[in-house]
Write a protein that holds these residues in place. Structure first.
Motif, PDB file in Angstrom:
ATOM      1  N   THR A 463      13.733  -9.461  -1.070  1.00  0.00           N
ATOM      2  CA  THR A 463      15.243  -9.589  -0.480  1.00  0.00           C
ATOM      3  C   THR A 463      15.328 -10.771   0.571  1.00  0.00           C
ATOM      4  N   GLY A 464      14.637 -11.982  -0.003  1.00  0.00           N
ATOM      5  CA  GLY A 464      14.887 -13.305   0.642  1.00  0.00           C
ATOM      6  C   GLY A 464      13.631 -13.821   1.245  1.00  0.00           C
ATOM      7  N   ASN A 465      12.990 -12.941   2.058  1.00  0.00           N
ATOM      8  CA  ASN A 465      12.030 -13.520   3.015  1.00  0.00           C
ATOM      9  C   ASN A 465      10.721 -12.387   3.025  1.00  0.00           C
ATOM     10  N   LYS A 466      10.964 -11.386   2.382  1.00  0.00           N
ATOM     11  CA  LYS A 466      10.234 -10.154   2.523  1.00  0.00           C
ATOM     12  C   LYS A 466      10.304  -9.450   1.018  1.00  0.00           C
ATOM     13  N   PHE A 467       9.449  -8.406   0.899  1.00  0.00           N
ATOM     14  CA  PHE A 467       9.750  -7.328  -0.146  1.00  0.00           C
ATOM     15  C   PHE A 467       9.861  -5.999   0.594  1.00  0.00           C
ATOM     16  N   GLU A 468      11.148  -5.390  -0.022  1.00  0.00           N
ATOM     17  CA  GLU A 468      11.248  -4.197   0.481  1.00  0.00           C
ATOM     18  C   GLU A 468      10.899  -3.188  -0.385  1.00  0.00           C
ATOM     19  N   PHE A 469      10.094  -2.014  -0.019  1.00  0.00           N
ATOM     20  CA  PHE A 469       9.491  -0.972  -0.781  1.00  0.00           C
ATOM     21  C   PHE A 469      10.330   0.174  -0.369  1.00  0.00           C
ATOM     22  N   ARG A 470      11.159   0.379  -1.336  1.00  0.00           N
ATOM     23  CA  ARG A 470      12.429   1.245  -0.986  1.00  0.00           C
ATOM     24  C   ARG A 470      12.076   2.744  -1.323  1.00  0.00           C
ATOM     25  N   ALA A 471      11.048   2.874  -2.072  1.00  0.00           N
ATOM     26  CA  ALA A 471      10.559   4.389  -2.558  1.00  0.00           C
ATOM     27  C   ALA A 471      10.079   5.326  -1.674  1.00  0.00           C
ATOM     28  N   VAL A 472       9.667   4.874  -0.573  1.00  0.00           N
ATOM     29  CA  VAL A 472       9.014   5.740   0.681  1.00  0.00           C
ATOM     30  C   VAL A 472      10.028   6.778   0.875  1.00  0.00           C
ATOM     31  N   GLY A 473       9.413   8.048   1.304  1.00  0.00           N
ATOM     32  CA  GLY A 473      10.219   9.307   1.491  1.00  0.00           C
ATOM     33  C   GLY A 473      10.478   9.172   3.036  1.00  0.00           C
ATOM     34  N   SER A 474      11.558   9.609   3.645  1.00  0.00           N
ATOM     35  CA  SER A 474      11.818   9.642   4.954  1.00  0.00           C
ATOM     36  C   SER A 474      10.711  10.422   5.891  1.00  0.00           C
ATOM     37  N   ASP A 475       9.908  11.322   5.464  1.00  0.00           N
ATOM     38  CA  ASP A 475       9.186  12.163   6.196  1.00  0.00           C
ATOM     39  C   ASP A 475       7.802  11.710   6.089  1.00  0.00           C
ATOM     40  N   ALA A 476       7.701  10.601   5.182  1.00  0.00           N
ATOM     41  CA  ALA A 476       6.128   9.872   5.214  1.00  0.00           C
ATOM     42  C   ALA A 476       5.700   9.177   6.265  1.00  0.00           C
ATOM     43  N   ASN A 477       4.297   9.280   6.479  1.00  0.00           N
ATOM     44  CA  ASN A 477       3.644   8.126   7.312  1.00  0.00           C
ATOM     45  C   ASN A 477       3.490   7.071   6.510  1.00  0.00           C
ATOM     46  N   VAL A 478       4.128   5.949   7.099  1.00  0.00           N
ATOM     47  CA  VAL A 478       4.248   4.663   6.116  1.00  0.00           C
ATOM     48  C   VAL A 478       2.951   4.301   6.019  1.00  0.00           C
ATOM     49  N   ALA A 479       1.977   4.642   6.973  1.00  0.00           N
ATOM     50  CA  ALA A 479       0.413   3.956   6.661  1.00  0.00           C
ATOM     51  C   ALA A 479      -0.054   4.050   5.357  1.00  0.00           C
ATOM     52  N   ASN A 480       0.200   5.178   4.638  1.00  0.00           N
ATOM     53  CA  ASN A 480      -0.451   5.503   3.101  1.00  0.00           C
ATOM     54  C   ASN A 480       0.205   4.261   2.371  1.00  0.00           C
ATOM     55  N   PRO A 481       1.440   3.963   1.975  1.00  0.00           N
ATOM     56  CA  PRO A 481       1.941   3.153   1.108  1.00  0.00           C
ATOM     57  C   PRO A 481       1.692   1.746   1.644  1.00  0.00           C
ATOM     58  N   MET A 482       1.454   1.411   2.860  1.00  0.00           N
ATOM     59  CA  MET A 482       1.258  -0.048   3.418  1.00  0.00           C
ATOM     60  C   MET A 482      -0.227  -0.245   3.119  1.00  0.00           C
ATOM     61  N   THR A 483      -1.156   0.869   3.440  1.00  0.00           N
ATOM     62  CA  THR A 483      -2.428   0.691   3.228  1.00  0.00           C
ATOM     63  C   THR A 483      -2.731   0.202   1.602  1.00  0.00           C
ATOM     64  N   VAL A 484      -2.084   0.815   0.902  1.00  0.00           N
ATOM     65  CA  VAL A 484      -2.280   0.454  -0.648  1.00  0.00           C
ATOM     66  C   VAL A 484      -1.488  -0.934  -1.060  1.00  0.00           C
ATOM     67  N   LEU A 485      -0.452  -1.235  -0.527  1.00  0.00           N
ATOM     68  CA  LEU A 485       0.206  -2.533  -0.745  1.00  0.00           C
ATOM     69  C   LEU A 485      -0.741  -3.601   0.128  1.00  0.00           C
ATOM     70  N   ASN A 486      -1.062  -3.488   1.111  1.00  0.00           N
ATOM     71  CA  ASN A 486      -2.120  -4.447   1.644  1.00  0.00           C
ATOM     72  C   ASN A 486      -3.395  -4.856   0.831  1.00  0.00           C
ATOM     73  N   THR A 487      -3.975  -3.579   0.425  1.00  0.00           N
ATOM     74  CA  THR A 487      -5.137  -3.463  -0.532  1.00  0.00           C
ATOM     75  C   THR A 487      -4.949  -4.371  -1.703  1.00  0.00           C
ATOM     76  N   ILE A 488      -3.814  -3.986  -2.389  1.00  0.00           N
ATOM     77  CA  ILE A 488      -3.655  -4.552  -3.683  1.00  0.00           C
ATOM     78  C   ILE A 488      -3.463  -5.899  -3.881  1.00  0.00           C
ATOM     79  N   VAL A 489      -2.923  -6.369  -2.634  1.00  0.00           N
ATOM     80  CA  VAL A 489      -2.519  -7.840  -2.468  1.00  0.00           C
ATOM     81  C   VAL A 489      -3.593  -8.530  -2.172  1.00  0.00           C
ATOM     82  N   ALA A 490      -4.480  -7.965  -1.255  1.00  0.00           N
ATOM     83  CA  ALA A 490      -5.756  -8.633  -1.060  1.00  0.00           C
ATOM     84  C   ALA A 490      -6.404  -8.797  -2.184  1.00  0.00           C
ATOM     85  N   GLU A 491      -6.512  -7.944  -2.670  1.00  0.00           N
ATOM     86  CA  GLU A 491      -7.468  -7.875  -3.966  1.00  0.00           C
ATOM     87  C   GLU A 491      -7.037  -8.837  -5.024  1.00  0.00           C
ATOM     88  N   ARG A 492      -5.768  -9.252  -5.035  1.00  0.00           N
ATOM     89  CA  ARG A 492      -5.176 -10.152  -5.981  1.00  0.00           C
ATOM     90  C   ARG A 492      -5.354 -11.785  -5.426  1.00  0.00           C
TER      91      ARG A 492
END
Length: 721
Positions: A463-492
């Motif tokens: 979205t211009g200067n960031k990625f927007e992960f839109r599929a996260v649920g309202s009640d979720a702890n955002v740590a879980n998807p952010m952990t995955v995103l950080n990790t897979i990008v670090a790997e690549r």
């Protein structure tokens, strides 16, 4: 129940707005006054101690005992000046909520208040009753919380809250924060290495997060009169009102006075805690709203999102309201998500996802853009698993949220840039040629965010200067998807760096050309993940299948991706989690899913058999008497008889399917293996019976006299405030 419903409605209509008056002055006068942040530390700690703590925050350095004592003394003085009497280690176990155990500053044996550095740094809460996925037995209760200095200490009511990680006695993480912190370190190191290919001055890269929190607000009396809302967080029954969201008149509309007063107060309390809430507005569905903060470092943003939900709950009660964070509290209306805006920022002030007027910086921008797309392509299934939950299953693919197919949107302009870069594979660059110009890299506009439309159907959109992960649920702890995103990008990024430096060192390739050569490979390999069209369409589902992209719509099966060989490898390679921790989390997520569906089925059975059926039968008996009376008077009773038949038909369906659902639940409970039990609940309990029972109950709502209907109706919950 009907009596309770009308009593609740009377309470709502007699309520007066609870006005909230902001204190005089500016927000800056009170912002962060309840958080022991950088300014408070600088003012209360010696210069040497502050430098050590600052280094620990910025560089992850360990804090020694002497420094901890100094911080503890300063924190106690600051907290007690604000009326604090207790302290707690505030942590995020795998329940999805936060946890705390309060201890008093006052020591009766000494007759004075004290707070030692050891109490700041570590505590030992009972770990036996928190989810652990088999890591610990019930009788093995020991667990530890350890201070996370990178997230500010804060005050709630009269309690000092110290953000911490939570680990088992044997060292395994039992929370969301510990893996998140490790993933942030991993992406920092990997991204910094790659940055040094462009700028040797970069020494740190920070992952930032800006979440957008959607939620519903209903009156607390109406909430209390709906057992399904209280027990399951969503309405398992309820016919759509004549007017819902079809007029689009609620979206960005005028905020009703009662909700506005609530918003003012929770924003004030958040700002005092240092949560930088900036935005508020009505969302699409009636009674649905959204708030959003300024961007923060991911760990702090995650803590603030969890804290925000607690604050909203408490403030709502003052206004006789209840906040609903469930992803789908009302059928037929838009559910609630949490859009996670993620980017990478250098300590030299550069957003690595921001195009520039500089061709060299644009090449750097393309590196991070393309590496992220490649990471998402390789680990799309793991990203899908990271946002899987019983509540989110109601949203994904429901034409109100992104589909369960993970894809990335980058816009027409960037698509053309990547296509051009891929196409010009044989471009010849002579010495002295401007390689950037030949490849079109110098033409990427700095204001790319204004040159591409948004795609709300994409689960992962640039979205211009960031990625927007839109599929996260309202009640979720955002740590879980952010952990995955950080990790897979670090790997690549690590793999990208290794390949590029290998080309430079071993093959003698020019650095720019080595980078571009690797980018070309990534662009080609990750092309399947890019999609610019309507993610809601069946055409995309068909196309995604051709591309080999997964479309797993239920959590029971999506969680398989969490323990795949690829997922385990990426977690272990980056030292985020061990096999034991990964398997434990998988088990916990499966059990959570099972428990959620079990509770919903129990609530559904209770309401259907003990409230809906007796009401329908009682009303049917009234109609039978009316029909008999009409017949005795010689008046045509055909319509009444037809209504009796329809009620009988729907009531029979409710009873038969509810009893069958209960039997299916019993059979599912007999299955020992968690995954198979989760699938049984998904297919044989929820999939087979939930919609059938709901359909019949909702039809009965249309037939039974409004004065007799036991459940608060949608029109009442959504429009009476």
């Amino acid at each position: 129940m009907a009596h309770l419903r009308f009593k609740a409605l009377d309470m709502v209509q007699s309520r007066k707005n609870v006005e909230f008056h902001l204190p005089e002055g500016k927000i800056s006068d009170f912002f962060g006054e309840l958080a022991f942040g950088s300014d408070q530390m600088r003012a209360s700690l010696s210069s040497d101690v502050f430098k050590k703590v600052d280094k620990a925050i910025k560089r992850g350095k360990k804090i020694d005992a002497e420094t901890a004592e100094a911080v503890a003394a300063a924190v106690k003085t600051w907290a007690m000046s604000k009326g604090v009497t207790h302290y707690t280690h505030w942590f995020q176990p795998l329940t999805g909520a936060t946890a705390e155990k309060h201890d008093s500053f006052f020591d009766p044996s000494k007759g004075l208040e004290q707070f030692k550095g050891s109490a700041l740094v570590q505590q030992e809460p009972d770990a036996s009753s928190f989810p652990n996925g088999g890591i610990r037995s019930t009788f093995e209760a020991r667990g530890y919380t350890a201070w996370d200095p990178s997230s500010p200490i804060f005050i709630i009511d009269t309690t000092l809250c110290i953000p911490t990680i939570f680990v088992a006695y044997t060292g395994e993480a039992l929370d969301y924060k510990a893996p998140l912190l490790k993933s942030m370190d991993a992406v920092d190191k990997a991204a910094t290495k790659v940055c040094k290919l462009f700028d040797r001055n970069v020494t740190q890269v920070t992952a930032s997060l800006g979440w957008e929190q959607e939620y519903f607000v209903v009156d607390k009396a109406l909430y209390a009169a709906r057992p399904d809302l209280v027990m399951a967080g969503r309405t398992v029954f309820g016919h759509n009102p004549a007017r819902g969201q079809q007029l689009d008149d609620h979206y960005f509309g005028t905020i009703t006075p009662r909700v506005f007063e609530f918003m003012k107060e929770f924003e004030y309390e958040c700002q005092r805690l240092g949560i930088p809430v900036m935005t508020r507005h009505n969302e699409v569905a009636p009674a649905q709203f959204e708030c959003a903060p300024m961007y923060e470092e991911v760990n702090k943003g995650t803590d603030h999102n969890q804290l925000l939900k607690d604050v909203m709950d408490k403030v709502a009660l003052k206004h006789d309201l209840k906040v609903l964070f469930h992803e789908k509290p009302f059928a037929g209306l838009n559910g609630s998500g949490k859009h996670n805006n993620w980017s990478l920022l250098t300590d030299t002030g550069v957003n690595l996802f921001q195009p520039s007027s500089s061709a060299r910086e644009n090449l750097q921008f393309l590196v991070y853009l393309v590496c992220t797309l490649k990471a998402v392509h390789e680990h799309a299934d793991l990203l899908r698993a990271s946002i899987a939950s019983a509540g989110n299953d109601h949203r994904l693919g429901a034409n109100e949220a992104p589909p369960a197919i993970i894809s990335a949107f980058i816009g027409e302009q960037l698509t053309s840039v990547l296509d051009e870069l891929e196409k010009n594979r044989d471009v010849q660059v002579d010495k002295g040629d401007n390689v950037y110009m030949k490849l079109g890299i110098d033409k990427i506009p700095e204001i790319i965010l204004d040159n591409t439309d948004r795609n709300r159907t994409s689960p992962f959109a640039f979205t211009g200067n960031k990625f927007e992960f839109r599929a996260v649920g309202s009640d979720a702890n955002v740590a879980n998807p952010m952990t995955v995103l950080n990790t897979i990008v670090a790997e690549r990024l690590n793999q990208f760096y290794a390949k590029v430096t290998g080309r430079i060192d071993k093959e003698g390739v020019d650095k720019k050309l080595a980078i571009i050569g690797e980018l070309r490979e990534y662009i080609l390999q990750s092309k399947a993940i890019r999609f610019e069209g309507d993610g809601y369409s069946q055409e995309w589902a068909d196309e995604a299948e051709k591309r080999g992209l997964s479309n797993v719509k239920d959590t029971a099966r999506a969680l398989d991706f969490y323990v795949s060989d690829a997922a385990k490898a990426v977690f272990k390679n980056n030292k985020i989690m061990t096999d034991i921790e990964i398997d434990a989390r998988h088990e916990i997520m499966l059990e959570n899913y099972i428990m959620k569906l079990q509770i919903e089925s129990r609530v559904m059975g209770d309401l259907a058999l003990n409230h809906i059926l007796p009401t329908a039968i009682a009303y049917q008996n009234k109609l039978i008497k009316n029909a008999q009376g009409l017949k005795e008077l010689g008046i045509d009773n055909t319509e009444v008889v037809e209504t009796i038949k329809q009620i009988s038909e729907y009531a029979s369906s409710v009873k038969a399917n509810t009893l069958a659902m209960i039997e299916a639940r019993k059979k599912a409970n007999d299955i020992e293996e968690s995954r198979e039990r989760a699938i049984a609940y998904c297919d044989n309990v929820k999939g087979e019976f939930f919609d059938k029972i709901r359909y019949a109950v909702d039809k009965l709502e249309l037939f039974v006299d409004d004065e007799d209907w036991p459940l608060v109706k949608y029109r009442e919950m959504l429009f009476i405030r």
